[in-house]
Design a protein around this motif. Structure first.
Motif, PDB file in Angstrom:
ATOM      1  N   LYS A  48     -59.802-101.010  13.374  1.00 27.76           N
ATOM      2  CA  LYS A  48     -58.717-101.453  14.257  1.00 27.76           C
ATOM      3  C   LYS A  48     -58.396-100.450  15.363  1.00 27.76           C
ATOM      4  O   LYS A  48     -57.534-100.726  16.196  1.00 27.76           O
ATOM      5  N   HIS A  49     -59.058 -99.290  15.353  1.00 28.31           N
ATOM      6  CA  HIS A  49     -58.758 -98.206  16.299  1.00 28.31           C
ATOM      7  C   HIS A  49     -57.273 -97.851  16.247  1.00 28.31           C
ATOM      8  O   HIS A  49     -56.634 -97.659  17.265  1.00 28.31           O
ATOM      9  N   HIS A  50     -56.753 -97.758  15.026  1.00 30.62           N
ATOM     10  CA  HIS A  50     -55.337 -97.483  14.795  1.00 30.62           C
ATOM     11  C   HIS A  50     -55.155 -95.979  14.618  1.00 30.62           C
ATOM     12  O   HIS A  50     -55.535 -95.420  13.601  1.00 30.62           O
ATOM     13  N   GLN A  51     -54.548 -95.343  15.611  1.00 25.04           N
ATOM     14  CA  GLN A  51     -54.459 -93.888  15.633  1.00 25.04           C
ATOM     15  C   GLN A  51     -53.585 -93.329  14.514  1.00 25.04           C
ATOM     16  O   GLN A  51     -53.887 -92.273  13.961  1.00 25.04           O
ATOM     17  N   VAL A  52     -52.523 -94.015  14.154  1.00 27.30           N
ATOM     18  CA  VAL A  52     -51.638 -93.514  13.108  1.00 27.30           C
ATOM     19  C   VAL A  52     -52.339 -93.536  11.754  1.00 27.30           C
ATOM     20  O   VAL A  52     -52.283 -92.567  10.986  1.00 27.30           O
ATOM     21  N   LEU A  53     -53.010 -94.650  11.445  1.00 23.73           N
ATOM     22  CA  LEU A  53     -53.771 -94.716  10.185  1.00 23.73           C
ATOM     23  C   LEU A  53     -54.856 -93.646  10.139  1.00 23.73           C
ATOM     24  O   LEU A  53     -55.054 -92.996   9.104  1.00 23.73           O
TER      25      LEU A  53
END
Length: 182
Positions: A48-53
């Protein structure tokens, strides 16, 4: 893969009756499930290109690396006297593992066999049992070196994962709108 391997080994140990201590099996399964969820967080963050995860994945993986590297070095650094002392402490502090060891290795007592004590081994019927300490100590050094080496290998793959996560965490999603913010 490591998490599934841990869960599978724990299930195999219960299935073949090698381990009857539910605490030991429970801890191994809990560590396997924890590692599986951490890997899932990293996978979802990467897809997801989720920086926080990815940030939390990187931090937790770094902590897992530190613990695993420390335990691996400790396994490789133990000498024979320290191994013997740790085995005796473990022998004296657990009854279920003691019963499993006596039954599986066909031995009674730790350093000496006492016919007036109870024992789960088959040799107890004939009162011809050997003490368990020499048998356990024969394999403990080999097992500690094996576990330490495998732990070091996987700890360095974890630090590679931390580096890759740090390196690619701030990349933009190629499917995203080019005019959107990071």
């Amino acid at each position: 893969l490591v998490s599934l391997l841990l869960i599978g080994i724990a299930a195999w140990g219960i299935g073949f009756g090698l381990i009857s201590s539910f605490r030991v099996v429970g801890v191994v399964i809990a560590v396997g499930v924890f590692l599986f969820f951490i890997a899932l967080v990293g996978l979802i963050g990467a897809v997801k290109h989720h920086q926080v995860l990815l940030f939390f994945y990187m931090i937790i993986l770094l902590l897992v690396f530190i613990v695993q590297f420390s335990v691996s070095c400790a396994c490789l650094a133990l000498n024979k006297d320290q191994q013997s002392e740790l085995l005796e402490v473990g022998w004296n502090n657990t009854n279920s593992a003691r019963t499993d060891i006596e039954r599986n290795l066909n031995c009674c007592g730790f350093r000496a066999f006492h016919p007036n004590e109870t024992c789960a081994a088959d040799c107890f019927r004939t009162l011809q049992c050997k003490p368990c300490a020499p048998i356990i100590e024969e394999y403990s050094g080999m097992v500690l070196r094996f576990v330490g080496g495998i732990g070091l290998f996987f700890s360095f793959t974890e630090i590679l994962g931390v580096w890759l996560t740090y390196r690619y965490r701030n990349q933009k999603d190629p499917r995203a709108n080019p005019s959107a913010f990071l």
